[in-house]
Design an enzyme around this catalytic site. Structure first.
Site, mmCIF file in Angstrom:
data_model
loop_
_atom_site.group_PDB
_atom_site.id
_atom_site.type_symbol
_atom_site.label_atom_id
_atom_site.label_comp_id
_atom_site.label_asym_id
_atom_site.label_seq_id
_atom_site.Cartn_x
_atom_site.Cartn_y
_atom_site.Cartn_z
ATOM 1 N N CYS A 1 0.805 -1.218 0.000
ATOM 2 C CA CYS A 1 0.000 0.000 0.000
ATOM 3 C C CYS A 1 0.839 1.269 0.000
ATOM 4 O O CYS A 1 0.315 2.383 0.102
ATOM 5 C CB CYS A 1 -0.959 -0.007 1.184
ATOM 6 S SG CYS A 1 -2.094 -1.418 1.135
ATOM 7 N N LYS B 1 -8.562 0.304 10.199
ATOM 8 C CA LYS B 1 -8.568 -0.754 9.196
ATOM 9 C C LYS B 1 -7.648 -1.874 9.670
ATOM 10 O O LYS B 1 -6.461 -1.661 9.915
ATOM 11 C CB LYS B 1 -8.084 -0.205 7.854
ATOM 12 C CG LYS B 1 -8.001 -1.271 6.776
ATOM 13 C CD LYS B 1 -7.685 -0.687 5.426
ATOM 14 C CE LYS B 1 -7.502 -1.777 4.394
ATOM 15 N NZ LYS B 1 -7.190 -1.250 3.072
ATOM 16 N N ARG C 1 -8.786 -8.872 -3.105
ATOM 17 C CA ARG C 1 -7.440 -8.870 -3.694
ATOM 18 C C ARG C 1 -7.435 -9.599 -5.028
ATOM 19 O O ARG C 1 -6.642 -9.281 -5.912
ATOM 20 C CB ARG C 1 -6.425 -9.442 -2.702
ATOM 21 C CG ARG C 1 -6.252 -8.473 -1.533
ATOM 22 C CD ARG C 1 -5.286 -8.930 -0.481
ATOM 23 N NE ARG C 1 -5.389 -8.055 0.686
ATOM 24 C CZ ARG C 1 -4.822 -8.292 1.852
ATOM 25 N NH1 ARG C 1 -4.088 -9.374 2.014
ATOM 26 N NH2 ARG C 1 -4.960 -7.448 2.852
ATOM 27 N N GLU D 1 -6.346 5.635 16.659
ATOM 28 C CA GLU D 1 -6.264 5.927 15.224
ATOM 29 C C GLU D 1 -7.347 6.925 14.809
ATOM 30 O O GLU D 1 -7.102 7.830 14.008
ATOM 31 C CB GLU D 1 -6.435 4.632 14.412
ATOM 32 C CG GLU D 1 -5.226 3.720 14.394
ATOM 33 C CD GLU D 1 -4.154 4.194 13.417
ATOM 34 O OE1 GLU D 1 -4.288 5.291 12.862
ATOM 35 O OE2 GLU D 1 -3.168 3.452 13.233
ATOM 36 N N LYS E 1 -13.220 -1.028 9.434
ATOM 37 C CA LYS E 1 -13.168 -2.057 8.402
ATOM 38 C C LYS E 1 -12.310 -3.228 8.855
ATOM 39 O O LYS E 1 -11.217 -2.995 9.357
ATOM 40 C CB LYS E 1 -12.552 -1.431 7.159
ATOM 41 C CG LYS E 1 -12.386 -2.361 5.996
ATOM 42 C CD LYS E 1 -11.674 -1.658 4.900
ATOM 43 C CE LYS E 1 -11.390 -2.661 3.811
ATOM 44 N NZ LYS E 1 -10.555 -2.139 2.790
#
Ligand code: PBG
Length: 329
Positions: free
Chosen positions: A132, A200, A210, A238, A253
């Site tokens: 990422c 996440k 994916r 977060e 998520k």
């Protein structure tokens, strides 16, 4: 004594559908549902995704057609993922102003100006290694946080310039919300909101996605940046950090294994809280239903309702179109 059986009978309010409807605490409606979409280059191209029955990759023209349909169904929006023609080590196709996402956003906004188009901002769809972010020198697996930030910001800006209504970073780099906010503000996009995938998790339930995006890491895994499924408090940290950096909406998520996190997020955040009912959660219901082991429609509605009950204001879900149709019947 009041408050005890036989005077008190909770079943009284369950006797008829009318009473149940009146007593219902949580409601589900199409405007709370956001449909993920996968766009790929070409014209008239549609590619089914094996592990996600009913979901396909579409070229921009078909995405535009679909945008009209989503708007007519009254959905909350679409969340767009790009599958580019080419990938490289820095994910440069992701920052191209004429890349697959900007082209598709323009087509969708032209076809359905009122549909809220949200774009996923991340490098994993555009890098050849599937991570990422960009990798540390000499490493095939470690993502360099700070070197990734300007690339994410450039990608978000390319999406905003194309007309994206909201940009949604899903990479989990530290400081990316602030970096994107600064870049948008400097370029005259101070009014473009950021939906942060704030909490996440490194989840097994992203498997089918994916396949859809061809974005599985070639080596290593995402545990160095996505959250440890064991942690709940860390999600709140977060979320606070992203809110401080200027996130306008936040997301948890996946959804189903993290309903507790969703409830806690709702308690501390005064912005809209979204949940992502991810690809693996969709695939489980689809696979069981295909074997006749589950009633698909009932399982879909119960799943979405439970995510709303746990605290989600809106849900990103591959069931969005089916659920909106079921709700409008
Ligand atoms: C990209 C991204 C992923 C998902 C959304 N954005 C994949 C990942 O982190 O590997 C997963 C969505 C889904 O499973 O439906 N970073």
């Amino acid at each position: 004594m009041a408050g005890a059986f036989p005077r008190v009978r909770p079943r009284r309010l369950r006797r008829t559908e009318g009473l149940r409807r009146l007593a219902r605490e949580t409601r589900l409606s199409p405007e709370q549902l956001i449909a993920p979409m996968f766009c790929t280059p070409g014209r008239g191209v549609r590619q089914p995704i094996e592990a996600m029955p009913g979901i396909e990759r579409w070229s921009p023209d078909l995405c535009a057609e679909k945008a009209r349909e989503l708007a007519a169904l009254g959905l909350g929006g679409a969340l767009l993922f790009g599958i580019p023609a080419s990938k490289d080590t820095t994910g440069s196709s992701g920052t191209d102003p004429n890349g697959i996402v900007p082209i598709t956003v323009r087509a969708m906004k032209e076809a359905a100006p009122d549909l809220v188009v949200i774009t996923d901002v991340c490098l994993c769809e555009y890098t050849d290694h599937g991570h990422c972010g960009v990798l540390e020198a000499g490493s095939g697996t470690d993502v360099h946080n700070d070197d990734t930030l300007p690339l994410l910001a450039a990608q978000a800006l390319a999406h905003a310039r194309a007309g994206a209504d909201v940009v949604a970073p899903s990479d989990m780099m530290d400081g990316r919300v602030g970096a994107i906010r600064d870049a948008l503000d400097r370029a005259g996009f101070a009014s473009t909101p950021i939906l942060s995938y704030a909490a996440k998790y490194a989840s097994a339930f992203y498997g089918p996605f994916r396949e859809a995006a061809g974005s599985a890491p070639k080596a290593g895994n995402r545990r160095g940046y996505q959250m440890d499924p064991a942690n709940g408090r860390e999600a709140l940290r977060e979320i606070r950090l992203d809110l401080d950096e200027g996130a306008d909406l936040i997301m948890v998520k996946p959804a189903l294994s993290y309903l507790d996190v969703l409830t806690r997020a709702r308690e501390i955040a005064d912005v809209p809280v979204l949940a992502y009912n991810v690809s693996g959660e969709y695939a489980m219901v689809k696979a069981a239903a295909a074997r006749g082991w589950l009633d698909e429609r009932a399982a879909m509605m119960e799943t979405l309702l439970s995510i709303r009950r746990a605290g989600a204001d809106a849900i990103v879900t591959y069931f969005a179109v089916d659920a909106a149709r079921a709700l409008s019947r």
